[in-house]
Design a protein around this motif. Structure first.
Motif, PDB file in Angstrom:
ATOM      1  N   SER A  19     -38.928 -42.107 -58.635  1.00 14.04           N
ATOM      2  CA  SER A  19     -37.846 -43.038 -58.696  1.00 14.04           C
ATOM      3  C   SER A  19     -37.247 -43.173 -57.363  1.00 14.04           C
ATOM      4  N   PHE A  20     -36.608 -44.115 -57.251  1.00 19.75           N
ATOM      5  CA  PHE A  20     -35.849 -43.967 -56.046  1.00 19.75           C
ATOM      6  C   PHE A  20     -34.895 -45.270 -56.152  1.00 19.75           C
ATOM      7  N   THR A  21     -33.879 -45.644 -55.177  1.00 16.84           N
ATOM      8  CA  THR A  21     -32.940 -46.507 -54.913  1.00 16.84           C
ATOM      9  C   THR A  21     -33.128 -47.366 -53.661  1.00 16.84           C
ATOM     10  N   LEU A  22     -33.180 -48.671 -53.553  1.00 13.94           N
ATOM     11  CA  LEU A  22     -33.156 -49.354 -52.541  1.00 13.94           C
ATOM     12  C   LEU A  22     -31.910 -50.272 -52.223  1.00 13.94           C
ATOM     13  N   PRO A  23     -31.473 -50.333 -50.864  1.00 10.84           N
ATOM     14  CA  PRO A  23     -30.368 -51.155 -50.758  1.00 10.84           C
ATOM     15  C   PRO A  23     -30.611 -52.591 -50.714  1.00 10.84           C
ATOM     16  N   ILE A  24     -30.932 -53.516 -51.706  1.00 15.49           N
ATOM     17  CA  ILE A  24     -31.472 -54.659 -51.832  1.00 15.49           C
ATOM     18  C   ILE A  24     -30.989 -55.063 -53.334  1.00 15.49           C
ATOM     19  N   LYS A  25     -30.473 -56.477 -53.301  1.00 13.35           N
ATOM     20  CA  LYS A  25     -30.095 -57.128 -54.511  1.00 13.35           C
ATOM     21  C   LYS A  25     -31.438 -57.091 -55.343  1.00 13.35           C
ATOM     22  N   HIS A  26     -31.086 -57.034 -56.816  1.00  7.47           N
ATOM     23  CA  HIS A  26     -32.165 -56.763 -57.873  1.00  7.47           C
ATOM     24  C   HIS A  26     -32.774 -58.315 -57.904  1.00  7.47           C
ATOM     25  N   ALA A  30     -36.983 -57.693 -54.404  1.00 10.55           N
ATOM     26  CA  ALA A  30     -36.768 -56.196 -54.507  1.00 10.55           C
ATOM     27  C   ALA A  30     -37.969 -55.218 -55.190  1.00 10.55           C
ATOM     28  N   ASP A  31     -38.674 -56.074 -56.223  1.00  7.68           N
ATOM     29  CA  ASP A  31     -39.794 -55.194 -56.840  1.00  7.68           C
ATOM     30  C   ASP A  31     -40.932 -55.105 -55.710  1.00  7.68           C
ATOM     31  N   GLY A  32     -40.904 -56.334 -54.979  1.00  8.57           N
ATOM     32  CA  GLY A  32     -42.056 -56.121 -54.009  1.00  8.57           C
ATOM     33  C   GLY A  32     -41.959 -55.191 -52.945  1.00  8.57           C
ATOM     34  N   ALA A  33     -40.639 -55.090 -52.683  1.00  5.87           N
ATOM     35  CA  ALA A  33     -40.311 -54.092 -51.701  1.00  5.87           C
ATOM     36  C   ALA A  33     -40.514 -52.494 -52.112  1.00  5.87           C
ATOM     37  N   HIS A  50     -39.875 -49.951 -64.121  1.00  8.88           N
ATOM     38  CA  HIS A  50     -38.303 -50.162 -64.400  1.00  8.88           C
ATOM     39  C   HIS A  50     -37.592 -50.383 -63.280  1.00  8.88           C
ATOM     40  N   SER A  51     -36.880 -51.505 -63.306  1.00 12.12           N
ATOM     41  CA  SER A  51     -36.152 -51.842 -62.129  1.00 12.12           C
ATOM     42  C   SER A  51     -34.585 -52.111 -62.770  1.00 12.12           C
ATOM     43  N   LYS A  52     -33.430 -51.871 -62.127  1.00 16.43           N
ATOM     44  CA  LYS A  52     -32.258 -51.870 -62.826  1.00 16.43           C
ATOM     45  C   LYS A  52     -31.230 -52.184 -61.690  1.00 16.43           C
ATOM     46  N   PRO A  53     -30.319 -53.322 -61.514  1.00 14.19           N
ATOM     47  CA  PRO A  53     -29.291 -53.295 -60.549  1.00 14.19           C
ATOM     48  C   PRO A  53     -28.330 -52.109 -60.376  1.00 14.19           C
ATOM     49  N   MET A  54     -27.915 -51.589 -59.262  1.00 15.51           N
ATOM     50  CA  MET A  54     -26.998 -50.609 -59.168  1.00 15.51           C
ATOM     51  C   MET A  54     -25.721 -51.279 -58.459  1.00 15.51           C
ATOM     52  N   GLY A  55     -24.956 -51.964 -58.822  1.00 14.92           N
ATOM     53  CA  GLY A  55     -23.904 -52.650 -58.223  1.00 14.92           C
ATOM     54  C   GLY A  55     -24.612 -54.203 -57.821  1.00 14.92           C
ATOM     55  N   ASP A  56     -23.940 -54.783 -56.785  1.00 18.14           N
ATOM     56  CA  ASP A  56     -24.291 -55.916 -56.222  1.00 18.14           C
ATOM     57  C   ASP A  56     -25.761 -55.995 -55.184  1.00 18.14           C
TER      58      ASP A  56
END
Length: 238
Positions: A19-26, A30-33, A50-56
């Protein structure tokens, strides 16, 4: 020699989950990245489960995939502590038996440093990563002076409280470092006259320095107005 592989659904299938977080909009991009990053990490094939937005502008991912890496347990090196790790109860017992009084610990961030996260993790009861801070121990008296504390105030508190230990944090920036001998002091805020004074004799400028207001160098005044050409060089008017 013992070789092992990650275990997911069946023995030795090499399936792992990260699991990790990327600085990109959901989004689909983003899934491809996330899949591209998983492939560069050695996970192939991989899929985003699983992918979920963490803010904007951030997205959290859980990726499941297969790796081909093997682990040789015979080559694993474990660094052991040179001393036993005491529980809070054991530590309190040792302090009570050895000092016969509470241990006093004074901590502070000195100078202009306001980064108290690290020293608070050591002193505060909440601690860090599941480990309790020194305030959790009954036989330890913690004095946390906070941030931007002057050195005389820290020394005074340590002497007044008769501290057994003093924890100091200071954030050293490049401009706080002292100039090496034989080098020009180029610290931020140093005037030209200061750099001239600290420079070696063979590297000092030959031209004298003129001081103006507030100790700063001022260039000689320039002539005001437009500079006139000599009469012979002026163009003739029609």
């Amino acid at each position: 020699m013992s070789i092992i592989r990650p275990y997911g659904d069946t023995t030795g299938d090499g399936m792992v989950q990260v699991s990790f977080t990327l600085p990109i909009k959901h989004s689909k991009v983003a899934d491809g990245a996330a899949l591209q990053l998983a492939n560069k990490m050695g996970m192939e094939p991989a899929m985003v489960v699983h992918s979920k937005p963490m803010g904007d502008d951030f997205t959290f991912f859980v990726v499941y995939g297969q790796v081909n890496h093997l682990v040789d347990t015979d080559k694993v090196q474990v660094v052991e502590r040179d001393f036993p790790l005491l529980t809070p109860k054991e530590a309190n017992a040792v302090i009570k038996e050895t000092l016969r009084r509470p241990m006093v610990v004074v901590g502070a961030c000195i100078g202009t440093d306001a980064h108290t996260v690290g020293i608070d993790a050591i002193l505060n009861i909440k601690g860090f990563a599941g480990e309790k801070g020194l305030e959790y121990y009954k036989e330890i008296e913690v004095v946390n002076l906070g941030a931007q504390v002057s050195v005389p105030s820290l020394v005074e508190a340590a002497v007044t409280r008769r501290a057994d230990a003093v924890l100091v944090r200071r954030w050293r920036l490049r401009r706080h470092r002292q100039a090496r001998p034989g080098r020009v002091d180029v610290r931020r805020g140093a005037s030209r006259a200061d750099r001239h004074h600290h420079a070696p004799a063979d590297r000092r400028p030959r031209t004298p320095l003129h001081r103006g207001g507030r100790g700063q160098h001022r260039p000689p005044p320039r002539a005001r107005g437009r500079r006139r050409r000599p009469r012979g060089d002026r163009p003739l008017r029609p």
